[in-house]
Structure formats: C-alpha cells, structure tokens
Design a protein around this motif. Structure first.
Motif, PDB file in Angstrom:
ATOM      1  N   MET A 208       0.851  -1.171   0.000  1.00  0.00           N
ATOM      2  CA  MET A 208       0.000   0.000   0.000  1.00  0.00           C
ATOM      3  C   MET A 208       0.893   1.228   0.000  1.00  0.00           C
ATOM      4  O   MET A 208       1.878   1.301   0.727  1.00  0.00           O
ATOM      5  CB  MET A 208      -0.918   0.006   1.233  1.00  0.00           C
ATOM      6  N   THR A 209       0.537   2.222  -0.823  1.00  0.00           N
ATOM      7  CA  THR A 209       1.327   3.442  -0.936  1.00  0.00           C
ATOM      8  C   THR A 209       0.436   4.639  -0.669  1.00  0.00           C
ATOM      9  O   THR A 209      -0.669   4.759  -1.231  1.00  0.00           O
ATOM     10  CB  THR A 209       1.954   3.565  -2.345  1.00  0.00           C
ATOM     11  N   LEU A 210       0.944   5.525   0.188  1.00  0.00           N
ATOM     12  CA  LEU A 210       0.247   6.776   0.488  1.00  0.00           C
ATOM     13  C   LEU A 210       0.968   7.904  -0.229  1.00  0.00           C
ATOM     14  O   LEU A 210       2.162   8.126  -0.031  1.00  0.00           O
ATOM     15  CB  LEU A 210       0.222   7.034   1.994  1.00  0.00           C
ATOM     16  N   THR A 211       0.247   8.619  -1.057  1.00  0.00           N
ATOM     17  CA  THR A 211       0.824   9.729  -1.832  1.00  0.00           C
ATOM     18  C   THR A 211       0.181  11.031  -1.386  1.00  0.00           C
ATOM     19  O   THR A 211      -1.049  11.161  -1.384  1.00  0.00           O
ATOM     20  CB  THR A 211       0.602   9.539  -3.341  1.00  0.00           C
ATOM     21  N   LEU A 212       1.060  11.968  -1.009  1.00  0.00           N
ATOM     22  CA  LEU A 212       0.594  13.321  -0.667  1.00  0.00           C
ATOM     23  C   LEU A 212       0.943  14.241  -1.828  1.00  0.00           C
ATOM     24  O   LEU A 212       2.096  14.631  -2.020  1.00  0.00           O
ATOM     25  CB  LEU A 212       1.266  13.789   0.624  1.00  0.00           C
ATOM     26  N   SER A 213      -0.033  14.531  -2.626  1.00  0.00           N
ATOM     27  CA  SER A 213       0.234  15.334  -3.844  1.00  0.00           C
ATOM     28  C   SER A 213       0.562  16.791  -3.516  1.00  0.00           C
ATOM     29  O   SER A 213       1.350  17.436  -4.206  1.00  0.00           O
ATOM     30  CB  SER A 213      -0.963  15.256  -4.790  1.00  0.00           C
ATOM     31  N   ARG A 214      -0.028  17.331  -2.531  1.00  0.00           N
ATOM     32  CA  ARG A 214       0.220  18.732  -2.154  1.00  0.00           C
ATOM     33  C   ARG A 214       0.303  18.801  -0.640  1.00  0.00           C
ATOM     34  O   ARG A 214      -0.691  18.664   0.068  1.00  0.00           O
ATOM     35  CB  ARG A 214      -0.873  19.642  -2.677  1.00  0.00           C
ATOM     36  N   VAL A 215       1.527  18.994  -0.157  1.00  0.00           N
ATOM     37  CA  VAL A 215       1.748  18.996   1.281  1.00  0.00           C
ATOM     38  C   VAL A 215       1.298  20.315   1.867  1.00  0.00           C
ATOM     39  O   VAL A 215       1.598  21.397   1.333  1.00  0.00           O
ATOM     40  CB  VAL A 215       3.231  18.735   1.595  1.00  0.00           C
ATOM     41  N   THR A 216       0.602  20.231   2.992  1.00  0.00           N
ATOM     42  CA  THR A 216       0.174  21.413   3.739  1.00  0.00           C
ATOM     43  C   THR A 216       0.620  21.230   5.190  1.00  0.00           C
ATOM     44  O   THR A 216       0.982  20.119   5.619  1.00  0.00           O
ATOM     45  CB  THR A 216      -1.359  21.582   3.666  1.00  0.00           C
TER      46      THR A 216
END
Length: 360
Positions: free
Chosen positions: A1-9
């Motif tokens: 499973m992969t967690l992708t954060l496209s735009r970090v805040t």
C-alpha cells in the motif's frame, strides 16, 4: 500500500505508522515523522546610491547613467542559503545569503536594464533543496533626465519693451522666440507652447530653435514656453517646460503716430526746398550765360568797325597834313576819346569772359 501526498500542507505534518491486521494478529511498522517546511516569501528593495531613483505607485524610474542596487532579504528561518535574482522571468544572477540578505549592484543604468525584477530564496534542509515563492516584482523604468530649456524673446525691428513680469510687443512689429538647451544629446526637437497648447515644432540645430512671428497681432498675446524632446532606444523623452514668457501686444501710441507723420512731412518739405533751390540756380546760370554771350558778340563787332575807321582816319591825316592846327588838335582829341572808349570796351569784355568762365 502506498500513500501519496500530492500537495503537502501544514496539516500533513506528524508521525505516520503502517498497521497490518490479520485474523490472528496485528503488526505495526516503524514510525515515520513528516515535518512540513515552509519558506517565507522574500522581500525586494530598489535603491540608487547617487540619487537617480524616482518612485511611483506601480514603477520605479532610474535615470540613465546612474547606479542602482536591488536587495533581496528574508526573515530568519534557516542559516545560509542563496538568493536568485530574476529579470523578466529569467534568472540572471545568484548570490549567497549573508545575514539573510543579498545585494545586486548595477553600476550604470542602461535601457537594457529596464524590466521586472524579483527574488527567490533557496536553502538545503535535511538534504533537500527548498525554494521560496518569488518576491513581489519590482518594475524598473530607465529614463533620460533632460535639462530645463531656456526661452528668449527678441524683436529685430525694435518693437520690444521688457518689464518685470511681461514683455510688450508693438502691434505690426516682428518678434522671435528662441528655445535652447545645454548640450546633453545630439538632435532632438523643440515644441513651442502657447497658453498650454503646442503650436509649432522645429528641429534643434546647435541645441536651439527659433520661431519667427513676422507681424505681431493681438492673437499672439499670451504665455509662451518650450519643451525639448529627444528619442533614444525607441523611446521619446521630454524635458520639463521652460520658464514661461508673457507677451502683451500693444497698439502704437498716438504720440508715435504724430511723430512719424511729422517726420514724413518735414522730410517732404526739405526735399521740395532742395529741388526748388537747384532749379533756381540752374535757371539763373542759363540766363547769365545768355546775357554774357550777347555783349561779347557786340563788342567783337564794334572792335572790327573801330579798326576800319582808324585806318581811314590815318589815311586822311596823311592826305591832309597841312590842315589847320586847331582842327588837327580837335581831330586828335576825338581820336584819343575813341581809343579810350575802345579800351573801356576791351576791359568790359575781359570781365565778362571771367564771369562766364566762373559760372561754367
């Protein structure tokens, strides 16, 4: 499973752990801590050490030939880092941040320096290169600073009278307005303004231009000024207006009109008197010449007649040698009188000749 954060805040900052659950057990992974690093927006400042800067709401003007400095700075977050200076969207220079700032010097402002400038701050944190957003842009305009022109009013035919706040031109006279400027750039043009409106334009010759008004009329009364304009790098640059000159058109005074009329009448009378004197002298000379020529002809004729008579009398004396002495004396007396009259006539003839020569 992969967690992708496209735009970090900032809300994504924290610790992350993976859990694997089965029917018999649950397995936990190691924990990963994510820190959100946000660089502040840098600031940009434009200055001119030699006073060539003029600030306006949406632009800053630098006089051509002056120096200017662009300074980038940022509030302290991380030590070190570099500043990139961008010009019209392209990076043109990079300098290390010293005390969280860097300065970019332009020694001589030229037209190629005209455009939009901005700063970007870059720093390495945890083996990652982080870049700040761009600073607010600064628009730089390169200007030519032209000296203020001079304006001079003259009248070739003497119709000018100068006063403290105005100059008066007599109606009907000519006047000239000359615009000039101290040498800065070759060429250029002069605009002549009349009561705030441009009325004529002439090219600058030897840094000056003259505007001739052959006959002053009341429509020429008003305020005159000059503006000098030059073109450089496909741009037109104008000077400030010259100090204005107020022109008042005056009607010729009654005294002046009377003096002109009296002078004309006096000149006519003098010419008439000269003509009369010359005419009278020439007429008198012709009359005197005619008067002199007539007695001369008579005198010459009498002279020849007297000579013939004298010869006849001598012959008679030889024929009558024995005549009475008294008669002889009488005859001698008559002959002597005739000779005396002849001498007087000869004397008058000589005087007439002298007078004729003098008149001639």
């Amino acid at each position: 499973m992969t967690l992708t954060l496209s735009r970090v805040t900032p809300t994504d900052e924290g610790q992350y752990t993976c859990h694997l659950e089965t029917q018999k057990s649950t397995t936990h992974s190691n924990t990963v801590t994510i820190s959100i690093v946000k660089l502040n927006q840098p600031r940009i400042v434009l200055t001119s050490p030699d006073g060539g800067l003029a600030r306006f709401a949406e632009r800053s003007e630098i006089t051509r030939g002056h120096s200017f400095i662009i300074t980038c700075s940022i509030s302290p977050q991380y030590p070190g880092g570099v500043f990139h200076l961008t010009f019209s969207g392209s990076n043109i220079d990079t300098k290390p941040a010293v005390n969280h700032s860097a300065s970019f010097l332009f020694p001589v402002a030229e037209f190629r320096h005209q455009g939009n400038y901005s700063c970007v701050y870059q720093v390495e944190v945890a083996s990652h290169n982080l870049s700040s957003p761009s600073s607010m842009p600064v628009t730089v305009i390169i200007k030519l600073k032209l000296n203020q022109p001079h304006i001079v009013l003259t009248s070739p035919d003497g119709g000018l009278a100068r006063f403290a706040e105005r100059s008066e031109i007599t109606r009907g006279h000519s006047f000239i307005i000359t615009c000039s400027i101290s040498p800065q750039y070759p060429g250029g043009i002069f605009h002549l303004t009349f009561s705030g409106s441009n009325i004529d334009t002439k090219p600058a010759v030897n840094h000056s231009a003259s505007f001739l008004f052959p006959v002053a009329e009341f429509k020429h009364q008003g305020i005159y000024s000059c503006v000098y304009q030059v073109e450089d790098a496909a741009q037109n640059f104008s000077s400030s207006s010259a100090l204005p000159v107020t022109v008042i058109i005056q009607s010729p005074s009654l005294l002046m009109v009377c003096l002109v009329a009296a002078s004309s009448l006096l000149l006519f009378l003098v010419i008439l008197a000269v003509v009369c004197v010359v005419y009278r002298r020439r007429r008198g000379a012709r009359q005197l010449e005619a008067h002199i020529q007539t007695p001369m002809a008579v005198t010459l004729r009498n002279h020849y007649v007297d000579s013939d008579e004298e010869e006849e009398e001598e012959e008679e004396e030889r024929d009558y040698v024995n005549v009475d002495p008294a008669a002889t004396k009488e005859k001698q007396w008559k002959l002597a009188g005739a000779d005396e009259e002849e001498s007087d006539e000869d004397h008058d003839y000589e005087e007439a000749q002298d007078d004729y020569v003098t008149l001639s």
